[in-house]
Scaffold this active site. Structure first.
Site, PDB file in Angstrom:
ATOM      1  N   GLN A  62       0.848  -1.097   0.002  1.00 22.64           N
ATOM      2  CA  GLN A  62       0.109  -0.019  -0.113  1.00 22.64           C
ATOM      3  C   GLN A  62       1.100   1.299   0.080  1.00 22.64           C
ATOM      4  OE1 GLN A  62      -3.767  -1.013   1.237  1.00 22.64           O
ATOM      5  NE2 GLN A  62      -3.642   0.299  -0.551  1.00 22.64           N
ATOM      6  N   THR A  65       1.150   0.120   6.578  1.00 27.57           N
ATOM      7  CA  THR A  65      -0.047  -0.599   6.898  1.00 27.57           C
ATOM      8  C   THR A  65       0.457  -2.018   6.865  1.00 27.57           C
ATOM      9  OG1 THR A  65      -0.425  -1.393   4.382  1.00 27.57           O
ATOM     10  CG2 THR A  65      -1.213   0.966   5.068  1.00 27.57           C
ATOM     11  N   THR A  66      -0.512  -3.079   7.337  1.00 23.40           N
ATOM     12  CA  THR A  66      -0.624  -4.339   7.314  1.00 23.40           C
ATOM     13  C   THR A  66      -1.238  -4.647   6.153  1.00 23.40           C
ATOM     14  OG1 THR A  66      -0.099  -4.101   9.817  1.00 23.40           O
ATOM     15  CG2 THR A  66      -0.468  -6.228   8.755  1.00 23.40           C
ATOM     16  N   HIS A  67      -1.087  -4.154   5.121  1.00 22.06           N
ATOM     17  CA  HIS A  67      -2.091  -4.659   4.157  1.00 22.06           C
ATOM     18  C   HIS A  67      -1.074  -5.182   2.793  1.00 22.06           C
ATOM     19  CE1 HIS A  67      -4.566  -1.030   5.127  1.00 22.06           C
ATOM     20  NE2 HIS A  67      -4.926  -1.815   6.146  1.00 22.06           N
ATOM     21  N   ASN A  68      -0.524  -6.376   3.145  1.00 22.45           N
ATOM     22  CA  ASN A  68       0.537  -7.368   2.425  1.00 22.45           C
ATOM     23  C   ASN A  68      -0.440  -7.932   1.252  1.00 22.45           C
ATOM     24  OD1 ASN A  68       1.445  -7.314   5.460  1.00 22.45           O
ATOM     25  ND2 ASN A  68       3.302  -6.687   4.004  1.00 22.45           N
TER      26      ASN A  68
END
Ligand SMILES: Cc1cc2nc3c(=O)[nH]c(=O)nc-3n(C[C@H](O)[C@H](O)[C@H](O)COP(=O)(O)OP(=O)(O)OC[C@H]3O[C@@H](n4cnc5c(N)ncnc54)[C@H](O)[C@@H]3O)c2cc1C
Ligand code: SF4
Lengths: 225, 586
Positions: free
Chosen positions: B345, B511-514
């Site tokens: 992100q 973000t933790t949006h891998n």
């Protein structure tokens, strides 16, 4: 698993809701635990006192108990690096790869503080860091921050990064950890702490909302020694 | 030798958001479901009641609820010319561990991807011509229309608060007019906005944008979900993302599913049991179960009819690699699919500082925000801009714990008296606008196994090779400029623009949006799983999570992750169980 966990970790099979009373996972304040020597604390007081000085805006890091906080943290799982990946090989990385020292935080502090005082003694006619004029202390901090100071056996830049991080933590953490004494950090900025319900103030519309801070263990009169 | 255990119908690897949804769906369908979670049990009164939860040092900085780095981490580098080194502690993202996974400590910003996001390749090629060199963007193979009922289910499960922008094709003035059609409104009204959101909305409106309230999984009022589970109203406590909620106000597996699921006789959970790999029969085309290990080092073989990976994008990808299912992507040849199209992100921000107005940002919540979608996805004409994709621009009031957030104006020294003064003066009087941009897949960004570093069991860590792409840099520069224009109109004394520049840095939290690594698609030559999240190679193996995204969109992922999970559950229940085998035949 990390020794930080309040309740012991064990594998289990669960059917139904396994809640049981009075098992609340309470924080570990590490009261009474120490890692630093008197000389190291002296140096650390001086360092953190330049990072967040006492001035007309209020108490600084040493007065807020930041050294006490760091001492306790270094004595616990954080200092040992128990929850960090500390497997070899260790190599210098690019900045975007983060902390790459082979020393867990406690050992990094130990080495850096010793090297810094040794450097000062050799360079400033036998004086320790804590004995220098504030201008000289600031200049050394700037050099560490920029990676321009070479200290024996440790990266001054890595140490500066960790020191600044822990100083901010100790200044603003819940007072139960020994820092933010009398909630001076929270009072400085106006943070009300662990109040947990702000429904009544949401429509402040830009007006100040002044609330006495509250910590996990109670109000500002509460104190840790 | 692992001890062999009795067979179960379904084994779920991990027990976070996707596993909780599947467990509920599949036990309801009569299947015996076992979930294996490597972390511990967690519930509200024990682990994060209001007297425990608001502890910034413990939960964020000492990372109590995140994955234990000492046992396993990733190695990281920006490009193949560098040596990847282990992330010795988490920074840029924070994988969850323990019952509920990252669903316990997420913000609750809950979106449906735009219809065009699912067709990012064909849509953009049709409108703008061939993709730029190196971009490996693909269509999802499933459409928004197909997922609509599943988005709806997740929103009702969670009690999302928001305002519809497109009700069955009718555009609603106060909602997001760009959103895909929705069959019904959000189950709850939006949250109560505070000063910063009002200023943002006024400024955005003055520029001709249409601000709308961000859809939120922090309850705007008491709510009983369709499973009969009750959530309480959010108290805007300000300790939301990275913390568990003490008020039962943030939708999580604990507050929406577990009270019902845990009582189901067909469901069993084993905590502190880590899955090591998937086992297969001699043909390699059938999963026979998994091997897992408990804290004492005892290993077990758990046979199952169906294996479903729910271990989060990173771990799903690594478990596929360690199980030898599929070929690992090689950027030099372009061969292999596992680990391909890793995306992230791309975020930036603009801080706004007021002279005599108080934002009082300690009063906030994880998904308390106003936002605009004018620059998201393909909601604007990209002709001549040199990039595809976009993102949203939002003003959130959250994050204002002082160790983490102490904004200072441009030119403030990094420490010392002047820093202290600036922090003291601005803590209660600042806010920030965030841009939250897509990440387009590129041939150079990928995941594979590290040749040097090992986990606690002696197995290779996963290696991440990632940097922002030229496309994404152009995208984020464009979004940041729009945010700057809004920030300048919010009535502050000054602003500070924090663009996303330089190489990707794995340390500051983003973000933790891998996403990516086990991507979905139309055929086995372009994807690891089919449109039902079923492995092409091993049809009784399914892979959940954002790893199936061929590239990431401008929104946060979990709404779409959950919709895809319900969609896969439906395919398993209505089709796979009747005729176990490939759900897509080529
Ligand atoms: C701070 C934070 C804020 C976030 N905010 C938002 C937001 O506002 N909006 C949004 O859309 N998304 C948000 N997210 C992302 C969201 O939490 C995830 O998308 C979601 O939880 C993913 O669900 P999952 O089931 O794939 O993984 P998780 O919910 O993380 O569950 C995975 C579980 O698998 C377990 N596991 C892993 N490996 C193994 C193994 N080998 N064996 C056994 N168990 C294993 C883990 O311990 C974990 O419990 C946020 C995440 C974080 C960390
Ligand atoms: S902000 Fe609201 S939803 Fe989030 S943790 Fe606090 S009370 Fe819960």
């Amino acid at each position: 698993m990390g020794t930080m966990l309040a309740s012991p970790a064990f594998a289990r099979t669960i059917a139904g809701l396994p809640w049981s009373p009075a098992q609340t996972s309470t924080p570990q304040s590490l009261v009474g635990q120490h890692f630093l020597t008197a000389a190291e604390k002296h140096c650390l007081d001086a360092l953190t006192g330049r990072l967040i000085p006492s001035d007309e805006y209020g108490p600084g890091a040493p007065e807020a108990g930041v050294t006490t906080f760091i001492d306790r943290q270094l004595a616990g799982f954080f200092g040992r690096g128990d929850r960090w990946y500390m497997q070899a090989p260790f190599r210098d990385g690019i900045p975007g790869q983060g902390y790459q020292s082979e020393h867990a935080p406690a050992q990094l502090y130990r080495r850096a503080l010793a090297s810094l005082d040794a450097f000062c003694r050799a360079t400033f006619g036998g004086r320790l860091y804590a004995e220098l004029e504030t201008e000289a202390q600031d200049e050394l901090l700037r050099q560490m921050e920029a990676g321009d100071l070479s200290l024996e056996g440790v990266s001054a830049e890595t140490f500066f990064g960790l020191l600044w991080e822990n100083t901010i933590e100790g200044f603003f953490c819940d007072p139960l950890y020994g820092g933010n004494r009398d909630m001076v950090g929270w009072k400085l900025v106006g943070f009300p702490g662990a109040r947990y319900d702000y429904r009544d103030v949401l429509d402040h519309n830009g007006a100040p909302v002044r609330l006495e801070p509250v910590g996990l263990m109670g109000g500002p009169q509460w104190r840790v020694d | 030798m692992p001890r062999k255990l009795p067979e179960t119908d379904v084994v779920l690897v991990g027990f976070g958001w996707t596993a909780a949804i599947l467990a509920q769906e599949l036990t309801q369908a009569g299947l015996r479901v076992l979930a294996l979670e490597r972390g511990g049990w967690r519930d509200t009164p024990t682990h994060f009641p209001p007297t425990v939860a608001p502890d910034e040092l413990r939960f964020y900085w000492r990372k109590e609820m995140f994955q234990d780095n000492a046992r396993e981490t990733l190695t990281f580098r920006n490009n193949t010319g560098q040596m990847a080194l282990p992330m010795r502690r988490w920074g840029s993202f924070l994988p969850g561990e323990g019952v509920g996974g990252a669903g316990v400590h997420w913000n609750g910003q809950t979106y449906r991807f735009l219809p065009s996001d699912f067709e990012a390749a064909s849509h953009n090629v049709k409108r703008y011509g061939p993709l730029a060199d190196g971009l490996t963007v693909q269509d999802y193979g499933v459409t928004y229309d197909e997922l609509e009922p599943h988005f709806d289910r997740f929103e009702k499960l969670c009690g999302i608060g928001g305002v519809a922008g497109n009700l069955n094709g009718d555009i609603q003035a106060s909602g997001n007019r760009f959103e895909g059609w929705r069959s019904s409104n959000y189950p709850n009204p939006p949250m109560e906005m505070t000063f910063a959101q009002h200023r943002f909305a006024e400024a955005a409106q003055a520029l001709g944008h249409r601000p709308y309230p961000a859809p939120s999984a922090n309850m705007s009022r008491p709510y009983v979900n369709p499973l009969g589970v009750q959530l309480g109203p959010c108290s805007y406590c300000g300790f939301c993302e990275k913390y568990g909620c003490g008020n039962y106000s943030k939708a999580s597996p604990q507050t929406t599913i577990l009270p019902v699921l845990m009582q189901h006789p067909n469901f069993t959970l084993k905590t502190h049991n880590e899955v090591l790999h998937i086992t297969r029969d001699s043909t390699g085309r059938r999963a026979t179960g998994v091997v897992h290990v408990d804290l004492e080092g005892e290993t077990y073989e758990q046979p199952a009819q169906i294996v479903i990976l729910c271990a989060y994008q990173l771990h799903n990808t690594r478990l596929m690699m360690l199980s030898g299912i599929g070929e690992i992507y090689d950027p030099r040849t372009g061969e292999g699919l596992l680990g391909k199209n890793y995306c992230y992100q791309v975020v930036s921000s603009v801080d706004v500082f007021y002279e005599d107005k108080f934002t009082n940002q300690f009063a906030g919540a994880g998904a308390l925000g106003m936002m605009i979608d004018e620059f998201n996805g393909d909601n604007f004409d990209h002709a001549g801009l040199g990039f595809i994709g976009g993102g949203y621009i939002a003003c959130w009031t959250t994050n204002a714990r002082p160790i983490e957030t102490h904004r200072t104006p441009e030119g403030t020294p990094e420490w010392g008296s002047a820093w202290k003064k600036a922090v003291a003066e601005n803590f209660l009087k600042s806010t920030s606008i965030s841009t939250h941009g897509a990440s387009m897949a590129h041939a150079a960004n990928h995941l594979d196994l590290d040749p040097t570093y090992k986990d606690v069991h002696g197995r290779p860590l996963m290696r991440m090779t990632y940097d922002f792409t030229a496309n994404d840099r152009a995208m984020t520069a464009h979004l940041t400029e729009q945010a700057r224009r809004i920030g300048e109109r919010m009535g502050g004394r000054e602003i500070r623009v924090k663009p996303r520049q330089g190489p990707y840095d794995s340390m500051p939290y983003q973000t933790t949006h891998n996403t990516g690594g086990t991507i979905m698609g139309s055929n086995p030559a372009n994807s690891v799983v089919n449109r039902y999240l079923q492995s092409w190679e091993v049809p009784n193996l399914f892979v959940m999570g954002a790893g199936v995204f061929p590239q990431n969109a401008g929104y946060n992922p979990t709404g779409t992750v959950a919709a895809l999970t319900y969609w896969a559950a439906e395919a398993i229940k209505t089709r796979y169980l009747r005729d176990p085998g490939p759900l897509v035949r080529i």
